[in-house]
Design an enzyme around this catalytic site. Structure first.
Site, mmCIF file in Angstrom:
data_model
loop_
_atom_site.group_PDB
_atom_site.id
_atom_site.type_symbol
_atom_site.label_atom_id
_atom_site.label_comp_id
_atom_site.label_asym_id
_atom_site.label_seq_id
_atom_site.Cartn_x
_atom_site.Cartn_y
_atom_site.Cartn_z
ATOM 1 N N ASN A 67 37.779 38.755 46.756
ATOM 2 C CA ASN A 67 38.666 37.591 46.717
ATOM 3 C C ASN A 67 37.932 36.310 46.284
ATOM 4 O O ASN A 67 36.837 36.393 45.737
ATOM 5 C CB ASN A 67 39.389 37.419 48.059
ATOM 6 C CG ASN A 67 40.829 36.985 47.864
ATOM 7 O OD1 ASN A 67 41.087 35.964 47.245
ATOM 8 N ND2 ASN A 67 41.760 37.772 48.354
ATOM 9 N N ARG A 68 38.572 35.158 46.548
ATOM 10 C CA ARG A 68 38.072 33.907 45.952
ATOM 11 C C ARG A 68 37.125 33.152 46.879
ATOM 12 O O ARG A 68 37.337 33.129 48.091
ATOM 13 C CB ARG A 68 39.263 33.014 45.606
ATOM 14 C CG ARG A 68 40.081 33.653 44.507
ATOM 15 C CD ARG A 68 41.326 32.912 44.136
ATOM 16 N NE ARG A 68 41.907 33.581 42.971
ATOM 17 C CZ ARG A 68 42.640 34.702 43.053
ATOM 18 N NH1 ARG A 68 42.911 35.260 44.216
ATOM 19 N NH2 ARG A 68 43.084 35.274 41.946
ATOM 20 N N HIS A 93 36.105 38.020 43.296
ATOM 21 C CA HIS A 93 35.621 39.401 43.395
ATOM 22 C C HIS A 93 34.144 39.561 43.014
ATOM 23 O O HIS A 93 33.765 40.495 42.296
ATOM 24 C CB HIS A 93 36.494 40.333 42.539
ATOM 25 C CG HIS A 93 37.890 40.520 43.080
ATOM 26 N ND1 HIS A 93 38.217 40.362 44.407
ATOM 27 C CD2 HIS A 93 39.056 40.881 42.455
ATOM 28 C CE1 HIS A 93 39.502 40.609 44.583
ATOM 29 N NE2 HIS A 93 40.037 40.919 43.419
ATOM 30 N N HIS A 162 39.544 48.443 45.543
ATOM 31 C CA HIS A 162 40.654 47.840 44.811
ATOM 32 C C HIS A 162 41.581 48.901 44.209
ATOM 33 O O HIS A 162 41.935 48.856 43.030
ATOM 34 C CB HIS A 162 40.096 46.920 43.726
ATOM 35 C CG HIS A 162 40.956 45.745 43.420
ATOM 36 N ND1 HIS A 162 42.070 45.825 42.626
ATOM 37 C CD2 HIS A 162 40.880 44.458 43.819
ATOM 38 C CE1 HIS A 162 42.617 44.625 42.536
ATOM 39 N NE2 HIS A 162 41.918 43.773 43.252
ATOM 40 N N TYR A 164 44.975 50.640 43.341
ATOM 41 C CA TYR A 164 46.397 50.295 43.164
ATOM 42 C C TYR A 164 47.197 51.561 43.400
ATOM 43 O O TYR A 164 46.971 52.585 42.734
ATOM 44 C CB TYR A 164 46.694 49.861 41.735
ATOM 45 C CG TYR A 164 46.155 48.519 41.314
ATOM 46 C CD1 TYR A 164 46.976 47.391 41.297
ATOM 47 C CD2 TYR A 164 44.845 48.391 40.876
ATOM 48 C CE1 TYR A 164 46.496 46.160 40.856
ATOM 49 C CE2 TYR A 164 44.360 47.165 40.438
ATOM 50 C CZ TYR A 164 45.188 46.059 40.434
ATOM 51 O OH TYR A 164 44.706 44.853 40.001
ATOM 52 N N ASP A 218 50.622 38.108 46.658
ATOM 53 C CA ASP A 218 49.173 38.100 46.463
ATOM 54 C C ASP A 218 48.604 37.382 47.679
ATOM 55 O O ASP A 218 48.166 36.240 47.602
ATOM 56 C CB ASP A 218 48.815 37.382 45.147
ATOM 57 C CG ASP A 218 47.380 37.652 44.724
ATOM 58 O OD1 ASP A 218 46.642 38.284 45.511
ATOM 59 O OD2 ASP A 218 46.992 37.229 43.625
ATOM 60 N N GLN A 248 44.627 42.472 51.836
ATOM 61 C CA GLN A 248 45.202 41.730 50.711
ATOM 62 C C GLN A 248 46.216 42.640 50.038
ATOM 63 O O GLN A 248 45.909 43.793 49.696
ATOM 64 C CB GLN A 248 44.102 41.352 49.705
ATOM 65 C CG GLN A 248 44.568 40.542 48.525
ATOM 66 C CD GLN A 248 44.697 39.041 48.807
ATOM 67 O OE1 GLN A 248 44.202 38.555 49.839
ATOM 68 N NE2 GLN A 248 45.359 38.304 47.943
ATOM 69 N N GLU A 268 44.227 46.144 49.742
ATOM 70 C CA GLU A 268 42.782 45.960 49.881
ATOM 71 C C GLU A 268 42.415 45.538 51.312
ATOM 72 O O GLU A 268 42.450 44.344 51.621
ATOM 73 C CB GLU A 268 42.303 44.862 48.920
ATOM 74 C CG GLU A 268 42.783 45.007 47.503
ATOM 75 C CD GLU A 268 42.740 43.669 46.755
ATOM 76 O OE1 GLU A 268 41.719 42.963 46.803
ATOM 77 O OE2 GLU A 268 43.748 43.323 46.137
HETATM 78 C C1 BGC Z 1 43.618 39.367 43.842
HETATM 79 C C2 BGC Z 1 44.425 38.740 42.728
HETATM 80 C C3 BGC Z 1 43.717 38.942 41.436
HETATM 81 C C4 BGC Z 1 43.494 40.414 41.228
HETATM 82 C C5 BGC Z 1 42.726 40.699 39.982
HETATM 83 C C6 BGC Z 1 43.439 40.808 43.536
HETATM 84 O O1 BGC Z 1 42.652 41.408 44.514
HETATM 85 O O2 BGC Z 1 44.270 39.208 45.085
HETATM 86 O O3 BGC Z 1 44.639 37.369 42.975
HETATM 87 O O4 BGC Z 1 44.461 38.393 40.360
HETATM 88 O O5 BGC Z 1 42.791 40.958 42.305
HETATM 89 O O6 BGC Z 1 42.881 42.025 39.662
#
Ligand code: BGC
Length: 304
Positions: A67-68, A93, A162, A164, A218, A248, A268
Site C-alpha cells: 500500500n501507500r 507497494h 496480491h 485477484y 479500494d 485491503q 489483500e
Molecule cells: C491498491 C490500489 C492500487 C492497486 C494497484 C491495490 O492493492 O489498493 O490502490 O491501485 O493495488 O494494482
C-alpha cells in the site's frame, strides 16, 4: 503453459492435490494460477512478460511495505528514511522495482514451495539487510501462505499477497458476494492516504453480512479477529483467515488489458496503509534480528 508464452525464462513450480492445483513462478514469487476442482479462481496473464509490463501486481508478493506511504518517507529511531516514490510523491507497494519484480529463489518439495529473497540495505530506501521468505502449502482445499523475515537493523516490514479472485471465471467481480468480519475501516483522503481515523463500517462499508459487492472499493478494513472474509460466486465459497490486522479490498478499477475494470477483486490481508507514519495503527516495526511471521489461509468450498 503454451509455447511462446515466455514462462520458460522463469522457474515455475507447482503443487497439487485432489482439490487444488497451484502454479507459481520465481518472478515476484507469483501465483500464476490456482485451480479448485479444475476451475480457475484467480487472474493471471498468458504471457510471462506481461507481469513485468503491467502494474497490476497480479498474484505477486508485495514488499517491503504494501500500500501507500505518504511522502515516500518515514522516521525510525530519530532518523528519516527517504523511499523511492512511484505514485507522485508517494510510494506504492514497496516502490518501482520491488518484491513483485524480483526473481526469488525457489525450493520445492512435494509438500510445499518456499521462495527466498535477499533485500539489501537501502533497497527502495528501506533500512537493513532483510532476508524474506514466503511459503505456499496445500492442505486439502486450503492454500496456506506464511510470510517470514529477519533483518540486521531495525526496519519496517508489511508484505502481502496480491491475488485477484474471480471465482466465476466470468470477469465480473462486482457480482460476487462478500462478507468481511470488520466493524471498522481505515478512512482515506482523495489520494487514498489514511486520515488516521478508523470509522464504523456503516452503509456502503458494511459487509458484516454476505452481500453482493456491487460497486468499487479500494479500502482497508480493520479485522475483528482471524476470520477475515468470505467471497462467494457461482457455486464456490472462499473463506480467508489470517493473523494480519487488516484486509485491503481492491475491486480492480484500473485493471489493464487483457483484463478489464472489475474483472477480479484483490483481497489483500495486510497492515494498514501508511502504517510507518501512523502511530495509532498496528506497528509494522521489525526490530533487529527479530523474526517476522504472519500467515494467510485460503479455504475453498463448493456451495452447490
Ligand atoms: C491498491 C490500489 C492500487 C492497486 C494497484 C491495490 O492493492 O489498493 O490502490 O491501485 O493495488 O494494482
Amino acid at each position: 503453459m503454451q509455447n511462446g508464452s515466455g514462462f520458460e525464462k522463469y522457474r515455475c513450480y507447482r503443487l497439487e492435490n485432489d482439490c487444488l492445483q497451484l502454479s507459481t513462478m520465481d518472478l515476484g514469487a507469483t501465483v500464476t494460477s490456482l485451480r479448485f476442482h479444475g476451475r480457475e479462481m484467480v487472474l493471471g496473464y498468458a504471457r510471462a512478460e506481461t507481469y513485468r509490463e503491467r502494474d497490476a501486481y497480479l498474484g505477486a508478493v508485495i514488499g517491503r511495505c504494501a500500500n501507500r506511504i505518504a511522502g515516500a518517507s518515514f522516521s525510525l529511531g530519530g532518523e528519516i528514511f527517504r523511499l523511492s516514490a512511484n505514485e507522485g510523491s508517494k510510494q506504492l507497494h514497496g516502490g518501482p522495482e520491488a518484491f513483485d519484480r524480483r526473481v526469488w529463489t525457489g525450493e520445492a518439495t512435494n509438500q510445499q514451495l518456499r521462495f527466498f529473497l535477499s533485500s539489501p540495505d537501502g533497497d527502495n530506501g528501506y533500512p537493513g539487510n532483510l532476508q524474506a521468505a514466503v511459503t505456499y502449502r496445500l492442505d486439502g482445499a486450503c492454500l496456506r501462505m506464511d510470510f517470514e523475515a529477519i533483518c540486521d537493523r531495525d526496519t519496517v516490514y508489511a508484505p502481502t499477497s496480491h491475488l485477484y479472485f474471480d471465482l466465476s471465471g466470468r470477469g465480473r467481480a462486482l457480482e460476487a458476494s462478500l462478507q468481511i468480519q470488520a466493524d471498522r475501516y481505515v478512512e482515506v483522503d482523495e489520494e487514498l492516504l489514511p486520515t488516521g481515523r478508523l470509522l464504523p463500517t456503516r452503509g456502503r462499508y458494511d459487509f458484516r453480512r454476505l452481500r453482493p459487492i456491487g460497486e468499487d472499493y479500494d479500502h482497508c478494513f480493520v479485522l475483528d479477529g482471524q476470520d477475515c472474509c468470505r467471497l462467494e460466486d457461482s457455486g464456490v465459497a472462499l473463506e480467508i483467515r489470517t493473523d494480519f490486522p487488516g484486509v485491503q479490498i481492491y475491486t480492480g478499477r484500473f485493471l489493464p488489458p487483457p483484463h478489464h475494470a472489475n474483472s477480479g477483486v484483490a483481497i489483500e490481508p495486510c497492515f494498514f496503509p501508511d502504517s510507518p507514519n501512523q502511530p495509532g495503527f498496528p506497528s509494522v516495526l521489525l526490530p533487529k534480528e527479530r523474526r517476522f511471521h504472519r500467515w494467510i489461509e485460503y479455504h475453498f468450498r463448493k456451495t452447490q
